[in-house]
Design a protein around this motif. Structure first.
Motif, mmCIF file in Angstrom:
data_model
loop_
_atom_site.group_PDB
_atom_site.id
_atom_site.type_symbol
_atom_site.label_atom_id
_atom_site.label_comp_id
_atom_site.label_asym_id
_atom_site.label_seq_id
_atom_site.Cartn_x
_atom_site.Cartn_y
_atom_site.Cartn_z
ATOM 1 N N PHE A 127 16.457 -3.693 -1.905
ATOM 2 C CA PHE A 127 15.209 -4.432 -1.800
ATOM 3 C C PHE A 127 14.341 -3.826 -0.689
ATOM 4 O O PHE A 127 13.140 -3.637 -0.871
ATOM 5 C CB PHE A 127 15.515 -5.903 -1.513
ATOM 6 N N TRP A 128 14.982 -3.529 0.437
ATOM 7 C CA TRP A 128 14.249 -2.888 1.525
ATOM 8 C C TRP A 128 13.664 -1.564 1.046
ATOM 9 O O TRP A 128 12.505 -1.241 1.317
ATOM 10 C CB TRP A 128 15.197 -2.664 2.713
ATOM 11 N N GLY A 129 14.463 -0.806 0.301
ATOM 12 C CA GLY A 129 13.989 0.468 -0.237
ATOM 13 C C GLY A 129 12.777 0.268 -1.135
ATOM 14 O O GLY A 129 11.797 1.011 -1.050
ATOM 15 N N LEU A 130 12.831 -0.778 -1.957
ATOM 16 C CA LEU A 130 11.759 -1.028 -2.932
ATOM 17 C C LEU A 130 10.458 -1.414 -2.232
ATOM 18 O O LEU A 130 9.389 -0.944 -2.607
ATOM 19 C CB LEU A 130 12.199 -2.131 -3.903
ATOM 20 N N VAL A 131 10.515 -2.271 -1.221
ATOM 21 C CA VAL A 131 9.266 -2.763 -0.631
ATOM 22 C C VAL A 131 8.821 -1.966 0.593
ATOM 23 O O VAL A 131 7.671 -2.073 0.991
ATOM 24 C CB VAL A 131 9.357 -4.274 -0.267
ATOM 25 N N VAL A 132 9.706 -1.170 1.205
ATOM 26 C CA VAL A 132 9.302 -0.416 2.397
ATOM 27 C C VAL A 132 9.363 1.088 2.159
ATOM 28 O O VAL A 132 8.375 1.804 2.310
ATOM 29 C CB VAL A 132 10.187 -0.783 3.616
ATOM 30 N N LEU A 133 10.538 1.571 1.763
ATOM 31 C CA LEU A 133 10.751 3.016 1.683
ATOM 32 C C LEU A 133 9.926 3.663 0.562
ATOM 33 O O LEU A 133 9.271 4.694 0.778
ATOM 34 C CB LEU A 133 12.248 3.296 1.484
ATOM 35 N N VAL A 134 9.959 3.038 -0.631
ATOM 36 C CA VAL A 134 9.271 3.648 -1.776
ATOM 37 C C VAL A 134 7.755 3.734 -1.544
ATOM 38 O O VAL A 134 7.156 4.794 -1.762
ATOM 39 C CB VAL A 134 9.633 2.902 -3.084
ATOM 40 N N PRO A 135 7.092 2.657 -1.071
ATOM 41 C CA PRO A 135 5.657 2.789 -0.772
ATOM 42 C C PRO A 135 5.376 3.871 0.267
ATOM 43 O O PRO A 135 4.383 4.598 0.171
ATOM 44 C CB PRO A 135 5.277 1.405 -0.232
ATOM 45 N N LEU A 136 6.283 3.999 1.247
ATOM 46 C CA LEU A 136 6.120 5.016 2.287
ATOM 47 C C LEU A 136 6.184 6.419 1.679
ATOM 48 O O LEU A 136 5.343 7.275 1.937
ATOM 49 C CB LEU A 136 7.237 4.837 3.314
ATOM 50 N N LEU A 137 7.215 6.639 0.850
ATOM 51 C CA LEU A 137 7.374 7.950 0.208
ATOM 52 C C LEU A 137 6.223 8.215 -0.748
ATOM 53 O O LEU A 137 5.798 9.356 -0.935
ATOM 54 C CB LEU A 137 8.704 8.003 -0.555
ATOM 55 N N ASN A 138 5.704 7.133 -1.350
ATOM 56 C CA ASN A 138 4.633 7.279 -2.331
ATOM 57 C C ASN A 138 3.392 7.896 -1.715
ATOM 58 O O ASN A 138 2.644 8.625 -2.358
ATOM 59 C CB ASN A 138 4.308 5.907 -2.928
ATOM 60 N N ARG A 139 3.138 7.600 -0.434
ATOM 61 C CA ARG A 139 1.962 8.159 0.228
ATOM 62 C C ARG A 139 2.086 9.663 0.365
ATOM 63 O O ARG A 139 1.111 10.384 0.407
ATOM 64 C CB ARG A 139 1.814 7.533 1.617
ATOM 65 N N TRP A 140 3.339 10.121 0.455
ATOM 66 C CA TRP A 140 3.562 11.545 0.658
ATOM 67 C C TRP A 140 3.735 12.264 -0.680
ATOM 68 O O TRP A 140 3.154 13.320 -0.907
ATOM 69 C CB TRP A 140 4.793 11.711 1.552
ATOM 70 N N ALA A 141 4.526 11.681 -1.573
ATOM 71 C CA ALA A 141 4.786 12.318 -2.858
ATOM 72 C C ALA A 141 4.934 11.252 -3.933
ATOM 73 O O ALA A 141 6.022 10.713 -4.110
ATOM 74 C CB ALA A 141 6.037 13.170 -2.778
ATOM 75 N N PRO A 142 3.844 10.896 -4.631
ATOM 76 C CA PRO A 142 3.953 9.883 -5.676
ATOM 77 C C PRO A 142 4.963 10.314 -6.735
ATOM 78 O O PRO A 142 5.091 11.512 -6.959
ATOM 79 C CB PRO A 142 2.535 9.811 -6.254
ATOM 80 N N PRO A 143 5.665 9.397 -7.420
ATOM 81 C CA PRO A 143 5.527 7.945 -7.335
ATOM 82 C C PRO A 143 6.405 7.295 -6.262
ATOM 83 O O PRO A 143 6.422 6.059 -6.209
ATOM 84 C CB PRO A 143 5.984 7.512 -8.725
ATOM 85 N N GLY A 144 7.064 8.027 -5.417
ATOM 86 C CA GLY A 144 7.866 7.403 -4.363
ATOM 87 C C GLY A 144 9.260 7.031 -4.824
ATOM 88 O O GLY A 144 10.234 7.393 -4.171
#
Lengths: 295, 282
Positions: A127-144
């Motif tokens: 859940f933490w990955g879904l709401v924090v990590l993935v959006p963070l990675l998405n800014r660098w390389a979509p889709p995160g």
């Protein structure tokens, strides 16, 4: 501290025998249940496993009757190995630091915190990955949501137990060899590198393999962050689907051949994890024999 | 079915006194079950809703036992035809070749296209959605948005929302180029809420509820119709479908009462609680 039948037996031999029978029965039952699971999975997936070559292809399109598991097998293995690659070096460094370089009370606190982290359910990490990590990675390389995101979440999940297991192994090596090394005038860092890590290595390898098995079997955390697209990843930031995520995503809605293919995913996973566990045991046994020689 | 088989078996061959006593016991159970037991099978979309309605019905009618099993709309239809279930749950309108069955709609289900709240794109045509989902359009610029790659969020195979989406846009699973494949609605909403370039689709009820709660998502109108539970209830939102209970011939007493209960305003809270849309004007 060697446990032998002599000093561990009960006073009453009858109670001893009863306990032995109960334990032997329990162990036998567990082994039988495992064997039955393998038998059931094999039977349930037999029609696709042995008759058809359909499982060993890239295309997974149940609606079109294509049940290739190769992409997901690659996904499972890639994400687990990457997680180990991310988790093992810092895990070892943290264990060494906590045991030899941190003030004792910090080290103790640190191990306590690791124990707490290890007890957090995997779905929380997901859940933490879904709401924090993935959006963070998405800014660098979509889709995160990607191989990298899943590996990071898995690495975070397996790190605490890895640190604790490495710590145990190092502690044992320390008790046996640290005084001697110090007496020879070796430095702490030199002792850790040249004496303690090599001594603990045979115990570290099975610990790492056990975590590999855990990473391969993890479902929910990976399902939430991996993107779940069935494809061979062409980059570390590409979404992938693992065997476990595939089962969790589609089992509730599958029937007929589709369901058989999902059982085959389970079979493949079972065999893979069993092989890894056997490997871990073989390494541990060899390490055990090495220790007997050393005595 | 199994129970009935055991009952028949025991009726035929009661060799021991104990068996006779047991048979009598089970038979009395069987005869009561036959009247007050209702088996409902079918769509896994409707099953959670029917389960809560069945619980409310059971507490209002002591002695009635309702057995709800999910297994897909096709199973619902097959079970009703074979007499394995008295009512079948079917999450679509009946097809012409299913004229032997009668359907009672208990709620409406609709799916909404959702984007992040900060996405300036106000609306997409059906054609644009198809182009995005088939990978022909890969940048928001091409549909009037900022210069950013589109993250296509699709549902996993077998989900009813996927089926409705595919059949509405006349798409096929292999044609879709997804970046993220999700399982349930919540995962879809979290994915879109955390990604300003994402587009996805989830059940209208869930999306509306989350958007009202402040989750940063926006529901896109479709063919000029606003995506809302109100429009779905009226039946004029294009991406929607009826949730039906189907039966064959004259339903039994319990089934009849259950159908009436499931269509009554008493279950509105249960329907909205499952993010479906209650029928309008009842």
């Amino acid at each position: 501290m060697i446990l032998s039948p002599v000093n561990t037996s009960f006073r009453s031999p009858a109670a001893d025998r009863a306990l032995f029978r109960a334990l032997a029965f329990s162990a036998g039952a567990v082994a039988a249940i495992l064997a039955l699971i393998l038998l059931y999975l094999t039977l349930a997936s037999a029609s696709l496993l042995f008759v058809d070559a359909g499982l060993w292809q890239l295309r997974w399109q149940p609606s079109a009757g294509a049940y290739g598991l190769v992409a997901m097998l690659v996904g499972s293995v890639a994400v687990s190995l990457l997680a180990l690659l991310i988790a093992v070096p810092p895990g070892l460094v943290l264990a060494v630091w906590g045991r030899f370089f941190a003030p004792p009370w910090v080290g103790g606190l640190y191990r306590g915190a690791m124990g707490l982290l290890a007890s957090i359910p995997s779905v929380v990490y997901g859940f933490w990955g879904l709401v924090v990590l993935v959006p963070l990675l998405n800014r660098w390389a979509p889709p995160g949501a990607s191989l990298l995101a899943a590996a990071l979440v898995l690495a975070l999940m397996i790190l605490p137990i890895l640190v604790l297991q490495a710590d145990l192994a190092l502690d044992e090596a320390r008790r046996r060899h640290l005084a001697a090394a110090m007496a020879l005038g070796a430095s702490v860092s030199g002792t850790v590198r040249r004496v303690l890590l090599p001594t603990a290595a045979p115990q570290l390898v099975p610990a790492v393999l056990l975590q590999l098995g855990r990473a391969l079997g993890e479902t929910m955390a990976v399902l939430m962050v991996a993107g779940n697209v069935v494809q061979l990843p062409d980059a570390i930031t590409a979404p992938i689907r693992t065997l476990t995520a595939n089962i969790a995503l589609e089992m509730a809605y599958a029937s007929g051949e589709h369901q058989t293919a999902l059982f085959a995913s389970g079979w493949l996973l079972f065999v893979l994890v069993t092989l890894i566990m056997l490997g871990a045991r073989a390494v541990a046994r060899r390490a055990g024999e090495g220790r007997v020689d050393a005595h | 079915m199994l129970l009935r088989g055991i009952c028949d078996g025991l009726k035929r061959a009661p060799r021991l006194a104990g068996a006779i006593a047991m048979a009598a016991l089970i038979l009395s159970g069987c005869s009561r079950d036959a009247g007050d037991r209702l088996v409902i099978t079918g769509s896994s979309t409707i099953a959670p809703l029917v389960t809560v309605i069945a619980q409310a019905f059971e507490s209002a009618h002591p002695g009635v036992k309702i057995d709800v099993q999910a297994g897909g709309s096709s199973r619902g239809i097959a079970d009703v035809r074979q007499g394995l279930a008295e009512l079948g749950m079917v999450s679509r309108a009946l097809k012409p070749e299913e004229g032997d069955l009668a359907a009672a709609t208990i709620a409406q289900d609709g799916i909404a296209m959702i984007v992040h709240r900060d996405n300036p794109v106000g609306a997409l045509t059906g054609g644009q959605i198809v182009a995005i989902y088939t990978g022909k359009v890969r940048n928001w610029q091409e549909v009037g948005g900022p210069d950013a790659p589109i993250t296509v969020v699709n549902k996993a195979e077998g989900r009813s929302t996927l089926e409705l989406f595919l059949s509405h846009f006349k798409l096929d699973t292999p044609a879709i180029r997804a970046d993220v494949v999700i399982g349930d609605n919540q995962q879809g909403i979290k994915t879109v809420a955390g990604n300003p370039q994402a587009i996805g689709y989830v059940s209208v009820g869930t999306a509306e509820f989350e958007a009202r709660r402040g989750t940063p998502i926006r529901l896109l109108p479709l063919d000029g119709v606003e995506a809302s539970t109100a429009h779905v209830a009226r039946g004029d939102f294009p991406l929607s479908r009826p949730l039906n209970l189907v039966h064959r011939g004259e339903p039994g007493r319990v089934a009849r009462e259950f159908l009436a209960f499931a269509a009554s305003p008493e279950v509105h809270d249960l329907v909205t609680g499952q993010y479906f849309v209650p029928l309008a004007g009842r």
